[in-house]
Design a protein around this motif. Structure first.
Motif, PDB file in Angstrom:
ATOM      1  N   THR A   1       4.041   1.119   2.190  1.00 46.31           N
ATOM      2  CA  THR A   1       3.956   0.057   3.213  1.00 46.31           C
ATOM      3  C   THR A   1       3.856  -1.310   2.561  1.00 46.31           C
ATOM      4  O   THR A   1       3.020  -1.521   1.676  1.00 46.31           O
TER       5      THR A   1
ATOM      6  N   PHE B   1       0.888  -1.165   0.000  1.00 45.32           N
ATOM      7  CA  PHE B   1       0.000   0.000   0.000  1.00 45.32           C
ATOM      8  C   PHE B   1       0.917   1.204   0.000  1.00 45.32           C
ATOM      9  O   PHE B   1       1.508   1.509   1.042  1.00 45.32           O
TER      10      PHE B   1
ATOM     11  N   GLU C   1     -11.833 -11.382  12.813  1.00 46.02           N
ATOM     12  CA  GLU C   1     -12.004 -11.105  14.259  1.00 46.02           C
ATOM     13  C   GLU C   1     -13.483 -11.187  14.642  1.00 46.02           C
ATOM     14  O   GLU C   1     -14.033 -10.249  15.231  1.00 46.02           O
TER      15      GLU C   1
ATOM     16  N   PRO D   1       0.624 -10.716  15.428  1.00 45.65           N
ATOM     17  CA  PRO D   1       0.461  -9.429  16.096  1.00 45.65           C
ATOM     18  C   PRO D   1      -0.286  -8.418  15.217  1.00 45.65           C
ATOM     19  O   PRO D   1      -0.438  -8.630  14.010  1.00 45.65           O
ATOM     20  N   SER D   2      -0.702  -7.334  15.844  1.00 44.08           N
ATOM     21  CA  SER D   2      -1.377  -6.265  15.127  1.00 44.08           C
ATOM     22  C   SER D   2      -0.486  -5.757  13.987  1.00 44.08           C
ATOM     23  O   SER D   2       0.715  -5.556  14.181  1.00 44.08           O
ATOM     24  N   GLY D   3      -1.071  -5.588  12.817  1.00 45.77           N
ATOM     25  CA  GLY D   3      -0.315  -5.063  11.680  1.00 45.77           C
ATOM     26  C   GLY D   3       0.515  -6.109  10.946  1.00 45.77           C
ATOM     27  O   GLY D   3       1.267  -5.785  10.024  1.00 45.77           O
ATOM     28  N   SER D   4       0.361  -7.394  11.300  1.00 47.93           N
ATOM     29  CA  SER D   4       1.192  -8.428  10.661  1.00 47.93           C
ATOM     30  C   SER D   4       0.668  -8.832   9.289  1.00 47.93           C
ATOM     31  O   SER D   4       1.357  -9.563   8.559  1.00 47.93           O
ATOM     32  N   GLY D   5      -0.548  -8.377   8.932  1.00 51.50           N
ATOM     33  CA  GLY D   5      -1.046  -8.649   7.577  1.00 51.50           C
ATOM     34  C   GLY D   5      -2.196  -9.642   7.499  1.00 51.50           C
ATOM     35  O   GLY D   5      -2.597 -10.041   6.402  1.00 51.50           O
ATOM     36  N   LYS D   6      -2.752 -10.014   8.640  1.00 53.01           N
ATOM     37  CA  LYS D   6      -3.800 -11.046   8.668  1.00 53.01           C
ATOM     38  C   LYS D   6      -5.024 -10.639   7.840  1.00 53.01           C
ATOM     39  O   LYS D   6      -5.478 -11.398   6.985  1.00 53.01           O
ATOM     40  N   SER D   7      -5.554  -9.438   8.110  1.00 52.32           N
ATOM     41  CA  SER D   7      -6.772  -9.015   7.398  1.00 52.32           C
ATOM     42  C   SER D   7      -6.491  -8.839   5.914  1.00 52.32           C
ATOM     43  O   SER D   7      -7.332  -9.166   5.072  1.00 52.32           O
ATOM     44  N   THR D   8      -5.312  -8.328   5.607  1.00 50.16           N
ATOM     45  CA  THR D   8      -4.953  -8.138   4.200  1.00 50.16           C
ATOM     46  C   THR D   8      -4.949  -9.483   3.467  1.00 50.16           C
ATOM     47  O   THR D   8      -5.495  -9.608   2.358  1.00 50.16           O
TER      48      THR D   8
ATOM     49  N   ALA E   1       2.496  -4.710   3.180  1.00 52.12           N
ATOM     50  CA  ALA E   1       1.598  -5.403   4.113  1.00 52.12           C
ATOM     51  C   ALA E   1       1.841  -6.903   4.094  1.00 52.12           C
ATOM     52  O   ALA E   1       1.728  -7.571   5.118  1.00 52.12           O
TER      53      ALA E   1
HETATM   54  N1  LIG Z   1      -5.917   0.100   2.901  1.00 52.84           N
HETATM   55  C1  LIG Z   1      -4.703   0.258   3.420  1.00 52.84           C
HETATM   56  N2  LIG Z   1      -3.919   1.307   3.088  1.00 52.84           N
HETATM   57  C2  LIG Z   1      -2.694   1.460   3.603  1.00 52.84           C
HETATM   58  N3  LIG Z   1      -2.116   0.615   4.466  1.00 52.84           N
HETATM   59  C3  LIG Z   1      -2.843  -0.448   4.848  1.00 52.84           C
HETATM   60  C4  LIG Z   1      -4.167  -0.684   4.353  1.00 52.84           C
HETATM   61  N4  LIG Z   1      -4.630  -1.831   4.922  1.00 52.84           N
HETATM   62  C5  LIG Z   1      -3.658  -2.274   5.727  1.00 52.84           C
HETATM   63  N5  LIG Z   1      -2.570  -1.469   5.689  1.00 52.84           N
HETATM   64  C6  LIG Z   1      -1.301  -1.660   6.402  1.00 52.84           C
HETATM   65  O1  LIG Z   1      -0.856  -2.977   6.117  1.00 52.84           O
HETATM   66  C7  LIG Z   1      -0.309  -3.594   7.271  1.00 52.84           C
HETATM   67  C8  LIG Z   1      -1.076  -4.876   7.589  1.00 52.84           C
HETATM   68  O2  LIG Z   1      -2.398  -4.550   7.985  1.00 52.84           O
HETATM   69  P1  LIG Z   1      -3.498  -5.645   8.345  1.00 52.84           P
HETATM   70  O3  LIG Z   1      -4.762  -4.912   8.649  1.00 52.84           O
HETATM   71  O4  LIG Z   1      -3.536  -6.682   7.307  1.00 52.84           O
HETATM   72  O5  LIG Z   1      -2.886  -6.258   9.686  1.00 52.84           O
HETATM   73  P2  LIG Z   1      -3.580  -7.175  10.773  1.00 52.84           P
HETATM   74  O6  LIG Z   1      -2.587  -8.234  11.100  1.00 52.84           O
HETATM   75  O7  LIG Z   1      -4.915  -7.615  10.298  1.00 52.84           O
HETATM   76  O8  LIG Z   1      -3.710  -6.161  11.987  1.00 52.84           O
HETATM   77  P3  LIG Z   1      -4.813  -6.023  13.159  1.00 52.84           P
HETATM   78  O9  LIG Z   1      -4.712  -7.264  14.012  1.00 52.84           O
HETATM   79  O10 LIG Z   1      -4.354  -4.794  13.893  1.00 52.84           O
HETATM   80  O11 LIG Z   1      -6.145  -5.859  12.491  1.00 52.84           O
HETATM   81  C9  LIG Z   1      -0.375  -2.543   8.372  1.00 52.84           C
HETATM   82  O12 LIG Z   1       0.849  -1.896   8.437  1.00 52.84           O
HETATM   83  C10 LIG Z   1      -1.475  -1.621   7.906  1.00 52.84           C
HETATM   84  O13 LIG Z   1      -1.286  -0.326   8.423  1.00 52.84           O
END
Ligand SMILES: Nc1ncnc2c1ncn2[C@@H]1O[C@H](COP(=O)(O)OP(=O)(O)OP(=O)(O)O)[C@@H](O)[C@H]1O
Length: 304
Positions: free
Chosen positions: A14, A11, A160, A35-42, A16
């Motif tokens: 960044t 992104f 989640e 952990p938070s921000g590790s990319g799970k939702s992506t 992801a």
């Molecule tokens: N639409 C977006 N635009 C820019 N950066 C993004 C976007 N979506 C996610 N990111 C970045 O990509 C990285 C992974 O995000 P993601 O939401 O996949 O993590 P996560 O493991 O699901 O976190 P959490 O547990 O906090 O939800 C993070 O650094 C986030 O800030």
């Protein structure tokens, strides 16, 4: 069923996800943890094209999602969000019937399906005409799950799903999900940052760290001594040996020799952690298990 092939997502500046390769076979309940921000939702959002890969491919049911119409793809995949995403001005029944309506089902078929789903997620049929604002958090999550299951998709994405509810409701919802998964055999991809939830629900765990897949496998393997350190520390909660015993059914260490007549008996369905607890409570190192026995040394050997 779902195949991530060397997928990276950027992104802007960044990164992801970096070069993730993961195969989720049909019927798995695959939990993405990290952990938070590790990319799970992506990673999850790649499956229904809410996110597009910067490199690599995502195959769903054997074909690249890049070539599939996003709307049709999304209708074929159930999606449950943390915030439930229920339409606030539509009744519970109308919310659950959203995808069947889009698919053109007639109203009597939709009504019958709504009734079945309320029963499946153990909600009182009397709630059907309520608006989401008049539901508890746990009830709203159940409606969200029912809505995702409405058109009987073979794949369910859950981001989640139990994050916003209290611990007791959370436990009930997890039990419900395990039952529904066992009954329907759907392929489920579920995101959580709760390691205990991951171990309890998963048939397959994928551990992410800084956008990379650092471990993948069945829960008990990821808390074993030879598991990658990061996964073992994250999932082990400071007690990886006990966590491992809690994931293994007592039968795996059963001994054909019968137990002494006065040995305490272990209930059916008990885990090795239950056995260890029973031994500690009773001060005995042999328990009766079915026609055979369970011995302390055999239990300890499985924690390693
Ligand atoms: N639409 C977006 N635009 C820019 N950066 C993004 C976007 N979506 C996610 N990111 C970045 O990509 C990285 C992974 O995000 P993601 O939401 O996949 O993590 P996560 O493991 O699901 O976190 P959490 O547990 O906090 O939800 C993070 O650094 C986030 O800030």
């Amino acid at each position: 069923m779902i195949h991530f092939e060397n997928v990276s997502v950027r992104f802007g500046g960044t990164t992801a996800l970096s070069e993730v390769t993961l195969e989720v076979p049909a019927g798995m309940l695959c939990v993405l943890v990290g952990p938070s921000g590790s990319g799970k939702s992506t990673l999850m959002k790649l499956v229904n094209r809410l996110v597009e890969p910067s490199a690599g491919r995502v195959l769903v049911r054997g074909s690249d999602v890049a070539g599939q119409d996003p709307a049709r793809l999304r209708r074929s995949i159930g999606y449950v969000m943390q915030s439930t995403g229920l339409f606030p001005h539509r009744t519970v029944a109308a919310n659950i019937g959203t995808v069947p309506r889009l698919l053109g089902w007639d109203s009597s078929r939709i009504a019958a399906r709504v009734a079945d789903l309320l029963e499946m997620v153990q909600l009182d049929p009397g709630l059907a005409e309520r608006l989401p604002g008049a539901l508890s958090g746990g009830q709203a999550q159940r409606v969200g799950l029912a809505r995702a299951l409405a058109a009987d998709p073979d794949i369910l994405l859950m981001d989640e799903p139990f994050g916003a509810v209290d611990p007791i409701t959370r436990r009930d919802l997890r039990a419900e999900l395990r039952r529904i998964h066992a009954e329907t055999g759907k392929t489920i991809l579920l995101v959580t940052h709760d390691p205990e939830e991951a171990l309890e629900l998963a048939s397959q765990v994928a551990v992410l760290r800084d956008g990379r897949l650092v471990a993948e496998g069945p829960p008990a393997a990821l808390v074993a001594p030879d598991a990658p350190d990061f996964a073992r520390t994250l999932l082990g909660g400071g007690q990886p040996g006990l966590r491992r015993l809690s994931l293994l059914p007592a039968e795996v260490a059963q001994d054909a020799r019968p137990a002494p007549a006065d040995a305490p008996a272990l209930d059916e369905g008990a885990t090795l952690a239950d056995a260890l607890s029973r031994m500690a409570e009773t001060g005995r190192d042999v328990l009766a298990l079915g026609q055979g026995s369970l011995r302390l040394e055999a239990v300890l050997a499985r924690g390693r």
